[in-house]
Design a protein around this motif. Structure first.
Motif, PDB file in Angstrom:
ATOM      1  N   ARG A 182     -71.264  39.226  21.220  1.00  8.92           N
ATOM      2  CA  ARG A 182     -70.938  37.879  21.675  1.00  8.92           C
ATOM      3  C   ARG A 182     -69.950  37.945  22.822  1.00  8.92           C
ATOM      4  NH1 ARG A 182     -67.412  35.510  16.536  1.00  8.92           N
ATOM      5  NH2 ARG A 182     -65.534  36.772  16.864  1.00  8.92           N
ATOM      6  N   TYR A 197     -75.596  37.573  21.757  1.00  8.83           N
ATOM      7  CA  TYR A 197     -76.666  38.398  22.294  1.00  8.83           C
ATOM      8  C   TYR A 197     -77.142  39.403  21.263  1.00  8.83           C
ATOM      9  CZ  TYR A 197     -74.944  36.713  26.806  1.00  8.83           C
ATOM     10  OH  TYR A 197     -74.550  35.926  27.863  1.00  8.83           O
ATOM     11  N   ARG A 235     -67.103  41.065  26.370  1.00  7.99           N
ATOM     12  CA  ARG A 235     -68.143  41.120  25.350  1.00  7.99           C
ATOM     13  C   ARG A 235     -67.638  41.889  24.133  1.00  7.99           C
ATOM     14  NH1 ARG A 235     -73.239  44.071  27.455  1.00  7.99           N
ATOM     15  NH2 ARG A 235     -71.865  45.860  27.129  1.00  7.99           N
ATOM     16  N   TRP A 290     -81.372  43.942  26.225  1.00  7.54           N
ATOM     17  CA  TRP A 290     -80.572  42.793  25.829  1.00  7.54           C
ATOM     18  C   TRP A 290     -81.387  41.511  25.943  1.00  7.54           C
ATOM     19  CZ3 TRP A 290     -75.381  43.306  24.366  1.00  7.54           C
ATOM     20  CH2 TRP A 290     -74.856  44.603  24.505  1.00  7.54           C
ATOM     21  N   CYS A 343     -83.511  37.465  15.857  1.00 13.35           N
ATOM     22  CA  CYS A 343     -83.780  38.268  17.052  1.00 13.35           C
ATOM     23  C   CYS A 343     -85.045  39.088  16.816  1.00 13.35           C
ATOM     24  CB  CYS A 343     -82.620  39.191  17.349  1.00 13.35           C
ATOM     25  SG  CYS A 343     -82.956  40.431  18.623  1.00 13.35           S
ATOM     26  N   GLU A 359     -83.543  35.984  21.250  1.00 12.95           N
ATOM     27  CA  GLU A 359     -82.693  35.401  20.214  1.00 12.95           C
ATOM     28  C   GLU A 359     -83.060  33.933  20.015  1.00 12.95           C
ATOM     29  OE1 GLU A 359     -79.901  37.878  22.954  1.00 12.95           O
ATOM     30  OE2 GLU A 359     -81.415  36.316  23.188  1.00 12.95           O
ATOM     31  N   GLN A 415     -81.476  37.164  26.253  1.00 13.91           N
ATOM     32  CA  GLN A 415     -80.853  36.197  27.167  1.00 13.91           C
ATOM     33  C   GLN A 415     -79.646  35.518  26.545  1.00 13.91           C
ATOM     34  OE1 GLN A 415     -81.741  35.570  30.289  1.00 13.91           O
ATOM     35  NE2 GLN A 415     -83.595  36.784  30.379  1.00 13.91           N
ATOM     36  N   GLY A 416     -79.546  35.579  25.246  1.00 19.18           N
ATOM     37  CA  GLY A 416     -78.406  34.975  24.569  1.00 19.18           C
ATOM     38  C   GLY A 416     -78.720  33.608  23.995  1.00 19.18           C
TER      39      GLY A 416
END
Length: 126
Positions: free
Chosen positions: A37, A94, A44, A116, A22, A6, A118-119
């Motif tokens: 998020r 995320y 989450r 996923w 992303c 991201e 890392q955010g």
């Protein structure tokens, strides 16, 4: 190794906009992608998902009408345009991808995704 990356987070004042991006190494087989998020002390939350073929989308009520998910299949990239941001949108955001599979019955549930990122942090000040 599967990578989901991201970018685009940051700090903005209430009412402002941000665009998250992303990219995923499994994009071409993922069939759909999602944005989630998580705020400190909260669970989450799935906020948007897109079927990469048809472009079909779904949004959580909390962001509907303010956020827009889109994709560029040529770039293996999904975007999240966030407008009219509110302080309550402050969270780590995320991106997630499945490994194939059909558009699920509930695309905003995290269990439908295997990979996923890392955010990226989004902070909205009042």
């Amino acid at each position: 190794q599967v990578q989901v990356v991201e970018s685009g987070g940051g700090s903005v004042q209430a009412g402002g906009s941000l665009r998250l991006s992303c990219t995923a190494s499994v994009y071409t087989v993922a069939n759909y992608m999602g944005w989630f998020r998580q705020a400190p002390g909260k669970e989450r939350e799935g906020i948007a998902a897109i079927y990469t073929g048809s472009g079909n989308t779904i949004y959580a009520d909390s962001v509907k009408g303010r956020f827009t998910i889109s994709r560029d299949n040529a770039k293996n990239t999904v975007y999240l345009q966030m407008d009219s941001l509110k302080p309550e949108d402050t969270a780590m955001y995320y991106c997630a991808a499945p490994y194939g599979g059909r558009w699920p019955t509930r695309p905003l549930i995290g269990l439908n995704y295997e990979y996923w990122g890392q955010g990226t942090q989004v902070t909205v000040s009042s």
